[in-house]
Design an enzyme around this catalytic site. Structure first.
Site, PDB file in Angstrom:
ATOM      1  N   SER A   1       0.822  -1.214   0.000  1.00 10.94           N
ATOM      2  CA  SER A   1       0.000   0.000   0.000  1.00 10.94           C
ATOM      3  C   SER A   1       0.855   1.261   0.000  1.00 10.94           C
ATOM      4  O   SER A   1       1.972   1.276   0.521  1.00 10.94           O
ATOM      5  CB  SER A   1      -0.889   0.030   1.235  1.00 10.94           C
ATOM      6  OG  SER A   1      -1.612  -1.159   1.346  1.00 10.94           O
TER       7      SER A   1
HETATM    8  N1  SAH Z   1      -0.991  -4.547   3.629  1.00  7.99           N
HETATM    9  C1  SAH Z   1      -0.171  -5.131   2.588  1.00  7.99           C
HETATM   10  C2  SAH Z   1      -0.841  -5.147   1.254  1.00  7.99           C
HETATM   11  C3  SAH Z   1      -2.015  -5.934   1.202  1.00  7.99           C
HETATM   12  S1  SAH Z   1      -2.691  -6.197  -0.413  1.00  7.99           S
HETATM   13  C4  SAH Z   1       1.087  -4.364   2.376  1.00  7.99           C
HETATM   14  O1  SAH Z   1       1.129  -3.172   2.690  1.00  7.99           O
HETATM   15  O2  SAH Z   1       2.020  -4.938   1.830  1.00  7.99           O
HETATM   16  C5  SAH Z   1      -3.967  -7.262   0.122  1.00  7.99           C
HETATM   17  C6  SAH Z   1      -3.460  -8.609   0.543  1.00  7.99           C
HETATM   18  O3  SAH Z   1      -4.578  -9.357   0.979  1.00  7.99           O
HETATM   19  C7  SAH Z   1      -2.825  -9.400  -0.592  1.00  7.99           C
HETATM   20  O4  SAH Z   1      -1.552  -9.832  -0.220  1.00  7.99           O
HETATM   21  C8  SAH Z   1      -3.794 -10.577  -0.774  1.00  7.99           C
HETATM   22  O5  SAH Z   1      -3.150 -11.774  -1.171  1.00  7.99           O
HETATM   23  C9  SAH Z   1      -4.377 -10.696   0.611  1.00  7.99           C
HETATM   24  N2  SAH Z   1      -5.675 -11.398   0.683  1.00  7.99           N
HETATM   25  C10 SAH Z   1      -6.709 -11.382  -0.190  1.00  7.99           C
HETATM   26  N3  SAH Z   1      -7.732 -12.126   0.264  1.00  7.99           N
HETATM   27  C11 SAH Z   1      -7.325 -12.642   1.456  1.00  7.99           C
HETATM   28  C12 SAH Z   1      -7.944 -13.509   2.419  1.00  7.99           C
HETATM   29  N4  SAH Z   1      -9.173 -13.994   2.258  1.00  7.99           N
HETATM   30  N5  SAH Z   1      -7.234 -13.833   3.527  1.00  7.99           N
HETATM   31  C13 SAH Z   1      -5.981 -13.352   3.740  1.00  7.99           C
HETATM   32  N6  SAH Z   1      -5.347 -12.530   2.860  1.00  7.99           N
HETATM   33  C14 SAH Z   1      -6.014 -12.180   1.739  1.00  7.99           C
END
Ligand code: SAH
Length: 255
Positions: free
Chosen positions: A101
């Site tokens: 993000s």
């Molecule tokens: N906060 C993170 C970015 C997150 S992007 C950072 O700053 O790096 C959103 C993330 O949620 C992705 O890595 C995706 O794989 C994960 N995601 C999507 N659905 C999910 C679920 N049901 N359970 C756990 N993670 C999930």
């Protein structure tokens, strides 16, 4: 495409994003263009610039959040070839179609959680682990769940390398939360869903805060904070955002 923050028409927050996307030259030197050595000291300058250019002017006020953003080495959470852009005002790809993000959004969501040093936090969507590190700097413990094994493993390696002792990660569907670690004082979901996953709500302590992007895939979503008051959600709505969707069980349930 990964996590993305999209401008809204009216909110101040979103206008700040619009301005920074359209006119980076007006808001200070482009950090990614500056020569960087790979040691921590040079990136400290980039982090300070990020604080003064992208966080404080847009209303991030919580001193503990600002200190955490100043301390966590974001460049270690991005792919090596993107390190020079690590402190730029935008999300960056981290593989598997996901993104780390934008720093402002990490700071904003952390601020909305209103964390105390004694709080226990659940994070859904570990991704790069950067937000996890920021949360760990602000709380007693962070339990973080990631659906994609390769991302979870890489994040764990970086977090372990940095010496965080108050973070536990696991691979799985965050929809179900982490029953064994519940209840939590705060929950952060970093992927969008049409509604608050019921198991997460149950695992939130009375008085606890849940912050997440609420809305459908590929549509603008609202960044909300839900406070648990007498078991019921008291919802505040902050700004429009665009996040990747929460995958897994919730998609089957909302069909
Ligand atoms: N906060 C993170 C970015 C997150 S992007 C950072 O700053 O790096 C959103 C993330 O949620 C992705 O890595 C995706 O794989 C994960 N995601 C999507 N659905 C999910 C679920 N049901 N359970 C756990 N993670 C999930």
């Amino acid at each position: 495409m990964g996590l993305f923050q999209q401008p809204a028409k009216l909110s101040y927050l979103a206008w700040a994003v619009v301005l920074s996307l359209q006119a980076p030259a007006l808001s200070g030197p482009a950090i990614h263009d500056a020569p960087q050595r790979a040691d921590g000291d040079d990136y400290r300058v980039a982090r300070r610039t990020m604080l003064e250019r992208d966080l404080r002017p847009r209303g991030i006020k919580d001193q503990r959040v600002l200190a955490a953003m100043d301390a966590v080495p974001r460049h270690l959470f991005v792919p090596e070839h993107l390190r020079g852009s690590a402190y730029a005002d935008r999300p960056l790809p981290i593989g598997e179609g996901q993104t780390i993000s934008q720093p402002y959004i990490v700071a904003r969501m952390s601020e909305l959680l209103a964390l105390k040093a004694t709080d226990s936090v659940l994070e859904i969507g570990t991704g790069s682990g950067y937000q996890t590190a920021v949360l760990a700097s602000l709380s007693a413990s962070v339990s973080s769940i990631e659906l994609l094994p390769s991302l979870s493993e890489r994040a764990k390696k970086v977090l372990d390398g940095l010496g965080y002792k108050n973070i536990e990660t696991k691979i799985g569907d965050g929809f179900f939360g982490w029953e064994e670690r519940a209840p939590f004082d705060a929950i952060l979901v970093t992927a969008a869903a049409p509604k608050i996953p019921e198991p997460l709500w149950r695992q939130l302590r009375e008085g606890g805060r849940l912050v997440m992007p609420l809305g459908e895939e590929r549509k603008l979503q609202r960044l909300i904070r839900a406070r648990k008051s007498a078991g019921q959600p008291v919802i505040e709505d902050f700004s429009e955002v665009l996040f990747v969707p929460l995958r897994g069980a919730i998609q089957k349930r909302s069909r």
